[in-house]
Design an enzyme around this catalytic site. Sequence first.
Site, PDB file in Angstrom:
ATOM      1  N   LYS A 119      31.052  33.162  16.252  1.00  0.00           N
ATOM      2  CA  LYS A 119      30.678  31.638  15.888  1.00  0.00           C
ATOM      3  C   LYS A 119      30.007  30.835  16.661  1.00  0.00           C
ATOM      4  O   LYS A 119      29.352  30.093  16.316  1.00  0.00           O
ATOM      5  CB  LYS A 119      31.935  30.919  15.509  1.00  0.00           C
ATOM      6  CG  LYS A 119      33.050  31.089  16.531  1.00  0.00           C
ATOM      7  CD  LYS A 119      34.387  30.431  16.067  1.00  0.00           C
ATOM      8  CE  LYS A 119      35.680  30.801  17.170  1.00  0.00           C
ATOM      9  NZ  LYS A 119      35.962  32.320  17.445  1.00  0.00           N
ATOM     10  N   THR A 120      30.088  31.106  18.010  1.00  0.00           N
ATOM     11  CA  THR A 120      29.324  30.260  18.853  1.00  0.00           C
ATOM     12  C   THR A 120      27.634  30.602  18.708  1.00  0.00           C
ATOM     13  O   THR A 120      27.006  29.746  18.726  1.00  0.00           O
ATOM     14  CB  THR A 120      29.877  30.624  20.402  1.00  0.00           C
ATOM     15  OG1 THR A 120      30.852  30.125  20.542  1.00  0.00           O
ATOM     16  CG2 THR A 120      29.024  29.758  21.478  1.00  0.00           C
ATOM     17  N   GLU A 178      30.980  24.373  15.908  1.00  0.00           N
ATOM     18  CA  GLU A 178      31.781  25.717  15.938  1.00  0.00           C
ATOM     19  C   GLU A 178      33.249  25.487  15.296  1.00  0.00           C
ATOM     20  O   GLU A 178      33.979  24.423  16.000  1.00  0.00           O
ATOM     21  CB  GLU A 178      31.735  26.317  17.097  1.00  0.00           C
ATOM     22  CG  GLU A 178      32.462  27.702  17.395  1.00  0.00           C
ATOM     23  CD  GLU A 178      32.133  28.113  18.845  1.00  0.00           C
ATOM     24  OE1 GLU A 178      33.504  28.803  19.162  1.00  0.00           O
ATOM     25  OE2 GLU A 178      31.547  27.649  19.589  1.00  0.00           O
TER      26      GLU A 178
END
Length: 459
Positions: A119-120, A178
Amino acid sequence: MSAWRGRRLHFVGIGGAGMSGLALIADALGATVTGSDQAASPYLARVRAAGIAVTVGHDRANVPAGDDVELVVSTAIGAANPERSAGRARGLREIHRGALLGELSRLRRTIAIAGTHGKTTTASMAAHALLSLGWDPTFVIGGELRPPGEPGEPGAAGAGAGAGTNAAYGAGEWLVVEADESDRSFLELAPEIAVVTNIELDHHTTYASHVELEAAFADFLRTGLRRVVADTAEAEAFLDRAGIVEAAFFGASDIELTAGGSRFVWARQTVTLAVPGAHNVANAAAALTACVIAGAPPSQLAGALADFRGAGRRFERLGQTAAGALVVDDYAHHPTELRATIAAARTLGHRRVVAVFQPHLFSRTQLLAREFGAALAQADVAVVLDVYPSREHAADFPGVTGLLVAESAADAARGRPVAWAPDFDAAERVLRAALRPGDLCLVLGAGNVDALGRRLVAA
């Protein structure tokens, strides 16, 4: 946005990746921001450079005077923290960072990117792509957007737009965030576009089962007006179980992995990446698909990631050792992430891959020690450190140390070397003796293992 002007926010733990980004955005929106953290860090330095008053160390006296101060906290800050205690005694409002991020998501059209893995990087890619198109988004991510070129890479260049920071307040209409499932705070968000990269049980103290985790991700997707998920059978089955009938799928084809990154076809466009690994192909496809749904033309997006160099602590080249080994830092802290990072390292063509792993959290280590060991056994040499406790305490997990992972790695390594080095000094001694010219040394984990990597390079 006028509601933020004059607001007084005190961030307890302001040096964290997520908290520091929120503090920077709150300051840009006109709030009066202060904060504290237990130790100095690059994130803390960046917040201080923005003119925000920051104190190192937690103390009741750090909380500003007045009854209108709001204390912003994260899950990592325990209830016994002296600043939280002072806030309770004074009747101050306390707000979780997830709720504050949720407030921010209601100010802008929001792309929220969730997933157990990636996700980052995916959020960083989405922000980078929109910046490349000149859309000037606001973004809050869990790692820094790295500038083109970095230590250990040829042709290192200066920072591009938005690079070198984990948050920026832009003039455009979109916000990229995020979305963190670890404490269910992603359910506080109000995204227009909700993205899920993958779902795998990682935070065992939050979710009792994979079924419970899936239910939370389904709730997250339902908060979005439009949804993006991976084009896989597992994703389709998940959507069916969740009763979600409308979603866009992201995918890539004709994938070619190279030492310099990858090339693949997405939306009938050829995309080239300079970050390695099949997992980053999937991350890029997710980010670009979210940008298309936001209104960006695929033809313009095809080249938007050509100069993307990753997010901080995500396959970040730190430099070379005196012996000539390249040192790369990565935040991988789950067996699936270890496997993906080691596989990505293989594509660079180095003589050997040496993996140094610092387990993160006793609870995760206790439940996944065997899986961690099997993943590390994919390296030519493995070195295991002791557990980085984060918010947990060793006394609550008797007998759980990094040795469990080292023993599992030795069982699975088929004779390849595995070392147990409880602290940085021991690990440095082992690595100084083991590393040779042409090796790639991965320092892996969500704790402070990057400091060991920097020690290897500095010396």
